[in-house]
Design a protein around this motif. Structure first.
Motif, PDB file in Angstrom:
ATOM      1  N   ASP A  80       0.791  -1.159   0.273  1.00  0.00           N
ATOM      2  CA  ASP A  80       0.060   0.340  -0.022  1.00  0.00           C
ATOM      3  C   ASP A  80       0.761   1.306   0.154  1.00  0.00           C
ATOM      4  O   ASP A  80       0.674   2.147   0.352  1.00  0.00           O
ATOM      5  N   LEU A  81       2.039   1.625  -0.224  1.00  0.00           N
ATOM      6  CA  LEU A  81       3.039   1.841  -0.530  1.00  0.00           C
ATOM      7  C   LEU A  81       3.313   3.045  -1.921  1.00  0.00           C
ATOM      8  O   LEU A  81       4.450   3.459  -1.893  1.00  0.00           O
ATOM      9  N   ASP A 127       0.380   6.203  -5.239  1.00  0.00           N
ATOM     10  CA  ASP A 127      -0.679   7.389  -5.496  1.00  0.00           C
ATOM     11  C   ASP A 127      -1.501   6.490  -4.296  1.00  0.00           C
ATOM     12  O   ASP A 127      -2.245   7.576  -4.127  1.00  0.00           O
ATOM     13  N   ALA A 128      -0.853   5.826  -3.760  1.00  0.00           N
ATOM     14  CA  ALA A 128      -1.871   5.505  -2.924  1.00  0.00           C
ATOM     15  C   ALA A 128      -1.358   6.345  -1.922  1.00  0.00           C
ATOM     16  O   ALA A 128      -2.147   7.314  -0.834  1.00  0.00           O
ATOM     17  N   ILE A 129       0.411   7.128  -1.341  1.00  0.00           N
ATOM     18  CA  ILE A 129       0.051   8.086  -0.616  1.00  0.00           C
ATOM     19  C   ILE A 129      -0.372   9.178  -1.462  1.00  0.00           C
ATOM     20  O   ILE A 129      -0.979   9.715  -0.256  1.00  0.00           O
ATOM     21  N   GLN A 186      -2.676   9.876  -2.631  1.00  0.00           N
ATOM     22  CA  GLN A 186      -4.358   9.704  -2.123  1.00  0.00           C
ATOM     23  C   GLN A 186      -4.715  10.197  -0.231  1.00  0.00           C
ATOM     24  O   GLN A 186      -5.302  10.772   0.019  1.00  0.00           O
ATOM     25  N   ARG A 187      -3.512   9.444   0.255  1.00  0.00           N
ATOM     26  CA  ARG A 187      -4.324   9.774   1.859  1.00  0.00           C
ATOM     27  C   ARG A 187      -3.859  10.744   1.813  1.00  0.00           C
ATOM     28  O   ARG A 187      -4.169  11.734   2.948  1.00  0.00           O
ATOM     29  N   THR A 188      -2.637  11.739   1.461  1.00  0.00           N
ATOM     30  CA  THR A 188      -1.934  13.189   2.186  1.00  0.00           C
ATOM     31  C   THR A 188      -3.529  13.643   1.209  1.00  0.00           C
ATOM     32  O   THR A 188      -3.933  14.843   2.262  1.00  0.00           O
ATOM     33  N   ASP A 223      -6.597  12.607   1.866  1.00  0.00           N
ATOM     34  CA  ASP A 223      -7.774  12.201   2.525  1.00  0.00           C
ATOM     35  C   ASP A 223      -7.096  13.849   3.345  1.00  0.00           C
ATOM     36  O   ASP A 223      -8.210  14.124   4.605  1.00  0.00           O
ATOM     37  N   VAL A 224      -5.878  13.184   4.052  1.00  0.00           N
ATOM     38  CA  VAL A 224      -5.595  14.505   4.891  1.00  0.00           C
ATOM     39  C   VAL A 224      -6.094  15.654   4.881  1.00  0.00           C
ATOM     40  O   VAL A 224      -6.658  16.546   6.264  1.00  0.00           O
TER      41      VAL A 224
END
Length: 166
Positions: free
Chosen positions: A145-146, A149-151, A153-155, A157-158
């Protein structure tokens, strides 16, 4: 991989000398070498320690490795831990590596609480090498999950969550 002193080369050499498994240590990094060469000589493992300069093709180094030892004294994340895992290399690292959180002990490698504890590193490396095939197969799952693209998206979301609170 990295600056010899801060990345714990002393502990890695001491652990090599204590291991039950006959292993070799390949250190790719930078810094004064003579101190570590003398340590390896004093511990009787100089013929099993190779100190190499930094290189851009670290994935090629991991392709030749059975395990990655990283007794870092301090590392906020340690991309090399993630890179080793992604390459299917089990990792034995210190709790001082932020990336230690990626490792499920016994699945992807081991996490040693004390970066200076050569005996604990030796025991963990012996265990990892004894179960290397299984751990090598599971290591990439630790970083699945690293992706960038995933990172990203998490950024996002934050930021969204922070904006919604204001």
């Amino acid at each position: 991989v990295g600056a010899y002193e801060r990345k714990g080369l002393q502990t890695a050499i001491e652990a090599l000398a204590l291991m039950r498994t006959h292993a070799r240590l390949r250190a790719v990094g930078a810094g004064p070498r003579r101190r570590f060469e003398r340590l390896a000589e004093r511990l009787g493992v100089a013929d099993r320690v190779a100190l190499e300069p930094p290189r851009p093709d670290i994935a090629a180094v991991f392709a030749e490795a059975d395990a990655f030892v990283f007794p870092t004294r301090y590392d906020p994340f340690g991309m090399v831990v993630a890179e080793a895992l992604a390459c299917g290399v089990p990792v034995v690292t210190s709790a001082a590596a932020g990336a230690a959180d990626l490792i499920v002990p016994g699945e992807h490698g081991a996490v040693i609480p004390d970066a200076w504890d050569a005996r604990a590193f030796a025991a963990a490396l012996d265990a990892v090498l004894a179960d290397r095939e299984r751990m090598a197969a599971t290591a990439p799952s630790a970083v699945r999950d690293l992706s960038w693209d995933a990172i990203a998206q998490r950024t996002i979301d934050v930021y969204r969550a922070a904006t919604l609170r204001d």
